[in-house]
Design an enzyme around this catalytic site. Structure first.
Site, mmCIF file in Angstrom:
data_model
loop_
_atom_site.group_PDB
_atom_site.id
_atom_site.type_symbol
_atom_site.label_atom_id
_atom_site.label_comp_id
_atom_site.label_asym_id
_atom_site.label_seq_id
_atom_site.Cartn_x
_atom_site.Cartn_y
_atom_site.Cartn_z
ATOM 1 N N CYS A 67 67.073 -7.750 10.572
ATOM 2 C CA CYS A 67 67.096 -6.695 11.576
ATOM 3 C C CYS A 67 67.297 -5.342 10.899
ATOM 4 C CB CYS A 67 68.264 -6.887 12.544
ATOM 5 S SG CYS A 67 68.133 -8.337 13.566
ATOM 6 N N CYS A 69 70.666 -13.107 11.498
ATOM 7 C CA CYS A 69 71.212 -13.439 12.815
ATOM 8 C C CYS A 69 70.244 -14.260 13.656
ATOM 9 C CB CYS A 69 71.616 -12.160 13.560
ATOM 10 S SG CYS A 69 70.204 -11.235 14.194
ATOM 11 N N GLY A 97 58.773 16.765 27.330
ATOM 12 C CA GLY A 97 57.687 16.627 26.366
ATOM 13 C C GLY A 97 57.189 17.947 25.803
ATOM 14 N N CYS A 111 64.953 -12.861 12.398
ATOM 15 C CA CYS A 111 65.855 -12.233 11.435
ATOM 16 C C CYS A 111 66.507 -13.320 10.582
ATOM 17 C CB CYS A 111 66.925 -11.422 12.165
ATOM 18 S SG CYS A 111 68.254 -10.844 11.079
ATOM 19 N N CYS A 113 72.665 -6.536 14.448
ATOM 20 C CA CYS A 113 72.612 -7.759 13.647
ATOM 21 C C CYS A 113 74.035 -8.235 13.326
ATOM 22 C CB CYS A 113 71.843 -7.487 12.359
ATOM 23 S SG CYS A 113 71.384 -8.960 11.446
#
Lengths: 276, 256
Positions: free
Chosen positions: A262, A240, A29, A237, A268
């Site tokens: 997606c 899909c 970080g 979606c 997808c």
């Protein structure tokens, strides 16, 4: 093609970047300054991510590049071609087959493994920048873990909008030490930051590299009575049928007809193929 | 009784020039100390050294901390000093713009200290902000307005609320009523006096306005050219000034 050194950058530069990456991995970080190079693309197009990828690539690697989840957008295609030309490595669009994935603004839906590296392109590495303009001061705040201001920002969101309105680039706390910007990924992707894969973040213009090693604890900041909510559009979606993925809203004609699909094209596509 | 703050031979120079020189005093709990003097006499330098905004060249500032008793503030680490600065200490700037975040709502301004010391419950933070806005006579309908939409007097009151929300024991005030018109000044002084008495605060008030110290301060310190030239009870110093400069200061006040 022998005019280019492997993966474009010279060996000394790659060593310099690898040192920064190692330091970043050692201090999860923490933003490590590095001597960012001029790349043959403008700032804002992924110069940081490209340099990190170049330093990580080996001739045996398979590279995947995505931009907003898609493999076929301009940025993704040109970066993929860039490394095909300068490193002659194998490329793929399949998440599971890639060893290095460079991404802009998304984390792939398919869970990553310990054998993979995810490289983020980062426009603004400093999560405190819009609250505190001085770099000297923000560095001091990181050093002293002085992060009250970050919650003031979230407070303001709730006071004004009734909820935490930050929808992307949602700040996270890494290993209870550093507050980090996850790059402009949607907050839907934040839970996936706790991953088995090594995650590297490169900011070319701002000259910073940071890292989240595998299985590192990453917590999205929130309030006790306004917990973090990785929201998404309330639709499946349209291609899909997936109900657990991040969706793009696509406007399909001038009458305002729209569909939700997606944003991860590989995920997808694979689902559509399996269904067919 | 342990003094809340003990200052020993505090000295700060700016290159060859004296900021303040060899200043010593003690402040006991619940006491308000006024520091007066003309512009450039070192009042603000002294206050900033005490509050940790400036690093003095020599001297000691010993504060009676809640946890560990008397400790030298100058020998503390930066995180400890910052923690002190937002829990036990408060600093009210002359210009509210220096002490407030102008682009953050009034509620956020009051809540910042709470969040900085670990408050993570939105409802609680907001309730405290409402409570404190009430105490400084700001309507809670203004809680989501930015300070830039407030009048000068309201901004100063908001700054006080923002500082007192964590229940500090020592308040530093740098010309708290400067730049306000007299009726607003009077109300603000009334408010400060009430808060100081009710919360049992200790305060160090820097000002060039003798009326302000007459109203607020128990004891008075007069500074000139970076040195303390006279100290004593406020009424005693103002009614029977000893040093020539203090006599000049007192006699310079315009009578209406």
């Amino acid at each position: 093609m022998t005019e280019y050194n492997f993966a474009y950058l010279d060996e000394q530069t790659k060593r310099m970047i690898r040192r920064a990456i190692l330091k970043g991995v050692a201090v999860p970080g923490y933003q490590v300054p590095f001597a960012s190079r001029e790349m043959p693309m403008p700032y804002g197009w992924g110069t940081g991510g490209v340099q990190v990828s170049a330093a990580c690539l080996t001739p045996e690697d398979t590279l995947k590049v995505i931009d907003q989840g898609a493999d076929d957008t301009t940025n993704a295609v040109s970066i993929r071609k860039f490394f095909e030309k300068t490193a002659q490595i194998a490329v793929t669009e399949k998440t599971a087959e890639a060893t290095i994935i460079q991404t802009r603004h998304r984390i792939p839906e398919t869970l990553l493994t310990e054998d993979q590296i995810l490289v983020y392109q980062v426009p603004m590495p400093e999560p405190l920048r819009f609250l505190e303009p001085s770099e000297v001061e923000t560095r001091k705040m990181h050093a002293l873990q002085d992060y009250g201001l970050m919650h003031v920002k979230l407070y303001e969101d709730i006071a004004r909008h009734g909820e935490i309105a930050t929808a992307y680039s949602y700040p996270v706390m890494v290993e209870d030490r550093y507050v980090m910007s996850p790059s402009p990924i949607p907050k839907f992707d934040n839970p996936k930051l706790e991953s088995a894969a090594l995650q590297l973040f490169g900011a070319g213009r701002e000259q910073r590299i940071y890292a989240v090693p595998p299985h590192t604890r990453v917590v999205s900041l929130d309030f006790e009575d306004h917990p973090f909510d990785p929201s998404k559009a309330p639709h499946p979606c349209a291609l899909c049928g997936a109900e657990d993925t991040y969706l793009d809203e696509v406007i399909t004609d001038d009458a305002g007809t729209r569909m939700f699909v997606c944003s991860d094209t590989d995920y997808c596509g694979a689902r559509c193929e399996a269904a067919a | 009784m342990t003094p809340l703050l003990e200052v020993q031979a505090l000295t700060k120079g700016y290159g060859g020039r004296i900021g303040c020189s060899d200043v010593s005093f003690t402040l006991y709990p619940g006491e308000v100390l006024g520091i007066v003097g003309e512009s450039g006499s070192g009042k603000s330098t002294l206050l900033n050294c005490l509050a940790g905004h400036l690093a003095p060249d020599a001297g000691r500032v010993i504060f009676d901390t809640r946890a560990d008793g008397p400790r030298d503030v100058l020998a503390m680490s930066e995180p400890e000093r910052r923690m002190l600065g937002r829990t036990d200490w408060a600093f009210v700037h002359q210009n509210p713009r220096d002490g407030l975040r102008m682009r953050i709502s009034a509620g956020g301004n009051v809540g910042e200290r709470l969040m900085a010391v670990g408050a993570r419950h939105y409802g609680d933070i907001r309730a405290q902000a409402v409570d404190w806005l009430g105490r400084v006579e700001i309507s809670d309908s203004r809680i989501d307005d930015r300070p830039s939409a407030f009048s000068g007097g309201m901004q100063q009151r908001l700054q006080i609320a923002r500082n007192l929300v964590t229940g500090p024991r020592l308040v530093f005030m740098d010309e708290p009523t400067g730049g306000l018109d007299v009726s607003v000044q009077a109300r603000l002084l009334d408010l400060i006096r009430g808060l100081v008495r009710r919360m049992g605060l200790s305060a160090i008030v820097v000002t060039h306005d003798l009326a302000v110290v007459r109203l607020l301060a128990d004891r008075l310190m007069v500074m000139k050219d970076g040195r303390v030239i006279e100290t004593g009870l406020t009424d005693q110093v103002l009614d029977d000034p000893q040093a020539a400069y203090t006599q000049l200061l007192v006699s310079s006040v315009l009578q209406v």
